[in-house]
Design a protein around this motif. Structure first.
Motif, PDB file in Angstrom:
ATOM      1  N   GLY A  15      36.010  64.340  40.914  1.00 24.83           N
ATOM      2  CA  GLY A  15      35.952  64.084  39.563  1.00 24.83           C
ATOM      3  C   GLY A  15      36.895  63.167  38.947  1.00 24.83           C
ATOM      4  N   GLY A  16      37.869  62.840  39.637  1.00 30.24           N
ATOM      5  CA  GLY A  16      38.940  61.846  39.068  1.00 30.24           C
ATOM      6  C   GLY A  16      38.361  60.232  39.316  1.00 30.24           C
ATOM      7  N   SER A  17      39.483  59.427  38.924  1.00 26.60           N
ATOM      8  CA  SER A  17      39.296  58.167  38.818  1.00 26.60           C
ATOM      9  C   SER A  17      40.270  57.420  39.763  1.00 26.60           C
ATOM     10  CB  SER A  17      39.220  57.616  37.614  1.00 26.60           C
ATOM     11  OG  SER A  17      37.844  58.205  36.699  1.00 26.60           O
ATOM     12  N   LEU A  18      39.883  56.331  40.284  1.00 25.47           N
ATOM     13  CA  LEU A  18      41.037  55.257  40.879  1.00 25.47           C
ATOM     14  C   LEU A  18      40.506  53.823  40.606  1.00 25.47           C
ATOM     15  CD1 LEU A  18      41.715  56.618  44.749  1.00 25.47           C
ATOM     16  CD2 LEU A  18      43.276  56.458  42.510  1.00 25.47           C
ATOM     17  N   ARG A  19      41.636  53.079  40.480  1.00 23.46           N
ATOM     18  CA  ARG A  19      41.064  51.856  40.228  1.00 23.46           C
ATOM     19  C   ARG A  19      41.533  50.868  41.697  1.00 23.46           C
ATOM     20  NH1 ARG A  19      42.054  46.620  36.166  1.00 23.46           N
ATOM     21  NH2 ARG A  19      44.286  47.052  36.939  1.00 23.46           N
ATOM     22  N   LEU A  20      40.962  50.242  42.354  1.00 22.11           N
ATOM     23  CA  LEU A  20      41.331  49.431  43.469  1.00 22.11           C
ATOM     24  C   LEU A  20      41.430  48.080  42.972  1.00 22.11           C
ATOM     25  CD1 LEU A  20      39.194  50.803  46.400  1.00 22.11           C
ATOM     26  CD2 LEU A  20      41.260  51.900  45.498  1.00 22.11           C
ATOM     27  N   SER A  21      42.454  47.453  43.553  1.00 23.54           N
ATOM     28  CA  SER A  21      42.785  46.132  43.568  1.00 23.54           C
ATOM     29  C   SER A  21      42.760  45.297  44.685  1.00 23.54           C
ATOM     30  CB  SER A  21      43.942  45.717  42.727  1.00 23.54           C
ATOM     31  OG  SER A  21      44.154  46.430  41.504  1.00 23.54           O
ATOM     32  N   CYS A  22      42.179  43.951  44.570  1.00 20.74           N
ATOM     33  CA  CYS A  22      42.192  42.998  45.931  1.00 20.74           C
ATOM     34  C   CYS A  22      42.913  41.847  45.503  1.00 20.74           C
ATOM     35  CB  CYS A  22      40.806  43.075  46.385  1.00 20.74           C
ATOM     36  SG  CYS A  22      40.631  41.958  47.812  1.00 20.74           S
ATOM     37  N   ALA A  23      43.916  41.542  45.966  1.00 19.43           N
ATOM     38  CA  ALA A  23      44.724  40.189  45.680  1.00 19.43           C
ATOM     39  C   ALA A  23      44.296  39.123  46.560  1.00 19.43           C
ATOM     40  CB  ALA A  23      46.143  40.379  45.346  1.00 19.43           C
ATOM     41  N   ALA A  24      43.671  37.943  45.947  1.00 17.88           N
ATOM     42  CA  ALA A  24      43.714  36.958  47.092  1.00 17.88           C
ATOM     43  C   ALA A  24      44.547  35.789  47.097  1.00 17.88           C
ATOM     44  CB  ALA A  24      42.276  36.393  46.916  1.00 17.88           C
ATOM     45  N   SER A  25      44.969  35.120  48.178  1.00 15.91           N
ATOM     46  CA  SER A  25      45.659  34.032  48.203  1.00 15.91           C
ATOM     47  C   SER A  25      45.224  33.052  49.060  1.00 15.91           C
ATOM     48  CB  SER A  25      47.150  34.464  48.750  1.00 15.91           C
ATOM     49  OG  SER A  25      47.134  35.010  49.825  1.00 15.91           O
ATOM     50  N   GLY A  26      45.774  31.756  49.045  1.00 20.05           N
ATOM     51  CA  GLY A  26      45.295  30.726  50.063  1.00 20.05           C
ATOM     52  C   GLY A  26      44.254  29.562  49.177  1.00 20.05           C
ATOM     53  N   ARG A  27      42.983  29.520  49.654  1.00 18.04           N
ATOM     54  CA  ARG A  27      42.123  28.718  49.354  1.00 18.04           C
ATOM     55  C   ARG A  27      41.629  29.501  47.677  1.00 18.04           C
ATOM     56  NH1 ARG A  27      36.395  27.017  51.884  1.00 18.04           N
ATOM     57  NH2 ARG A  27      35.923  25.338  50.616  1.00 18.04           N
ATOM     58  N   THR A  28      41.206  28.387  46.847  1.00 18.40           N
ATOM     59  CA  THR A  28      40.743  28.891  45.294  1.00 18.40           C
ATOM     60  C   THR A  28      39.827  30.005  45.360  1.00 18.40           C
ATOM     61  OG1 THR A  28      40.909  26.341  44.862  1.00 18.40           O
ATOM     62  CG2 THR A  28      39.871  27.872  43.587  1.00 18.40           C
ATOM     63  N   PHE A  29      40.332  31.098  44.642  1.00 12.74           N
ATOM     64  CA  PHE A  29      39.513  32.306  44.613  1.00 12.74           C
ATOM     65  C   PHE A  29      38.315  32.286  44.046  1.00 12.74           C
ATOM     66  CE2 PHE A  29      39.366  36.656  44.650  1.00 12.74           C
ATOM     67  CZ  PHE A  29      38.890  37.074  43.257  1.00 12.74           C
ATOM     68  N   SER A  30      38.365  31.400  43.226  1.00 11.68           N
ATOM     69  CA  SER A  30      36.896  31.270  42.427  1.00 11.68           C
ATOM     70  C   SER A  30      35.941  30.822  42.967  1.00 11.68           C
ATOM     71  CB  SER A  30      37.412  30.583  40.929  1.00 11.68           C
ATOM     72  OG  SER A  30      37.758  29.219  41.220  1.00 11.68           O
ATOM     73  N   SER A  71      34.857  44.244  39.271  1.00 12.64           N
ATOM     74  CA  SER A  71      35.012  43.061  38.254  1.00 12.64           C
ATOM     75  C   SER A  71      36.102  42.157  38.736  1.00 12.64           C
ATOM     76  CB  SER A  71      35.755  43.777  36.974  1.00 12.64           C
ATOM     77  OG  SER A  71      36.890  44.540  36.975  1.00 12.64           O
ATOM     78  N   ARG A  72      36.188  41.209  38.269  1.00  7.97           N
ATOM     79  CA  ARG A  72      37.217  40.064  38.610  1.00  7.97           C
ATOM     80  C   ARG A  72      37.696  39.450  37.832  1.00  7.97           C
ATOM     81  NH1 ARG A  72      33.943  36.251  42.628  1.00  7.97           N
ATOM     82  NH2 ARG A  72      36.145  35.228  42.695  1.00  7.97           N
ATOM     83  N   ASP A  73      39.023  38.755  38.064  1.00  8.87           N
ATOM     84  CA  ASP A  73      39.749  38.035  36.869  1.00  8.87           C
ATOM     85  C   ASP A  73      40.222  36.778  38.002  1.00  8.87           C
ATOM     86  OD1 ASP A  73      41.582  36.768  35.181  1.00  8.87           O
ATOM     87  OD2 ASP A  73      42.440  38.750  34.789  1.00  8.87           O
ATOM     88  N   ASN A  74      39.730  35.776  37.802  1.00  7.04           N
ATOM     89  CA  ASN A  74      39.750  34.364  38.469  1.00  7.04           C
ATOM     90  C   ASN A  74      41.296  33.945  38.146  1.00  7.04           C
ATOM     91  OD1 ASN A  74      37.347  34.898  39.904  1.00  7.04           O
ATOM     92  ND2 ASN A  74      36.428  33.198  38.653  1.00  7.04           N
ATOM     93  N   THR A  75      41.714  34.099  36.965  1.00  7.87           N
ATOM     94  CA  THR A  75      43.161  33.738  36.538  1.00  7.87           C
ATOM     95  C   THR A  75      44.440  34.413  37.238  1.00  7.87           C
ATOM     96  OG1 THR A  75      43.587  35.307  34.614  1.00  7.87           O
ATOM     97  CG2 THR A  75      42.366  33.254  34.250  1.00  7.87           C
ATOM     98  N   LYS A  76      44.075  35.616  37.921  1.00 14.41           N
ATOM     99  CA  LYS A  76      44.857  36.546  38.332  1.00 14.41           C
ATOM    100  C   LYS A  76      44.562  36.620  40.050  1.00 14.41           C
ATOM    101  CE  LYS A  76      46.230  39.388  34.654  1.00 14.41           C
ATOM    102  NZ  LYS A  76      46.288  41.018  34.237  1.00 14.41           N
ATOM    103  N   ASN A  77      43.278  35.832  40.584  1.00 22.20           N
ATOM    104  CA  ASN A  77      43.093  35.787  41.783  1.00 22.20           C
ATOM    105  C   ASN A  77      42.654  37.352  42.593  1.00 22.20           C
ATOM    106  OD1 ASN A  77      43.070  33.060  41.735  1.00 22.20           O
ATOM    107  ND2 ASN A  77      45.091  32.991  42.873  1.00 22.20           N
ATOM    108  N   THR A  78      41.932  38.224  41.384  1.00 27.67           N
ATOM    109  CA  THR A  78      42.005  39.546  41.795  1.00 27.67           C
ATOM    110  C   THR A  78      40.551  40.121  41.652  1.00 27.67           C
ATOM    111  OG1 THR A  78      44.414  39.794  41.425  1.00 27.67           O
ATOM    112  CG2 THR A  78      42.855  41.912  41.662  1.00 27.67           C
ATOM    113  N   VAL A  79      40.185  40.616  42.436  1.00 24.29           N
ATOM    114  CA  VAL A  79      38.817  41.619  42.233  1.00 24.29           C
ATOM    115  C   VAL A  79      39.389  43.128  42.296  1.00 24.29           C
ATOM    116  CG1 VAL A  79      38.270  41.745  44.603  1.00 24.29           C
ATOM    117  CG2 VAL A  79      36.522  41.789  42.985  1.00 24.29           C
TER     118      VAL A  79
END
Length: 127
Positions: A15-30, A71-79
């Motif tokens: 019943g609980g929640s979690l938020r996973l993050s995935c940080a990208a590095s290297g070639r342009t994330f977008s 969701s994704r934030d291309n300014t932070k290279n993160t999904v």
């Protein structure tokens, strides 16, 4: 090439929640469409959600539709993967993946379509 690192996994009650993050590095994330998958012991890797490069088109597996949000934030290279109403059967190792596709609205649902993978983060759900 892009490198992916997941975080945010852990132990949560049903019943609980979690938020996973995935940080990208290297070639342009977008330039990459991104996806989330999971794999439980003894089972095949399962598609959960995907999001396109820049226009934010999304698709979900029926098993998580209405509970999980990508969701994704291309300014932070993160999904991200917001997971609500977690169930014991959601327990698995969760992976993010990148798909190098040409169209800005494209995404993929199949494991074999993805080019790059993170190392995974464990999610455990107690009943």
């Amino acid at each position: 090439q892009v490198q992916l690192v997941e975080s945010g996994g852990g132990l949560v009650q049903a019943g609980g929640s979690l938020r996973l993050s995935c940080a990208a590095s290297g070639r342009t994330f977008s330039i990459y469409a991104m996806g989330w998958f999971r794999q439980a012991p003894g089972k095949e890797r399962e598609f959960l959600a995907a999001i396109s490069r820049s226009v934010g088109s999304t698709t979900y597996a029926d098993s998580v539709k209405g509970r999980f949000t990508i969701s994704r934030d291309n300014t932070k290279n993160t999904v991200y993967l917001q997971m609500n109403s977690l169930k014991p059967e959601d327990a698995a190792v969760y992976y993010c993946a990148a798909y190098d596709c040409s169209g800005i609205g494209c995404y993929a649902r199949m494991v074999d379509e993805y080019h790059y993978w993170g190392q995974g983060t464990q999610v455990t759900v107690s009943s």
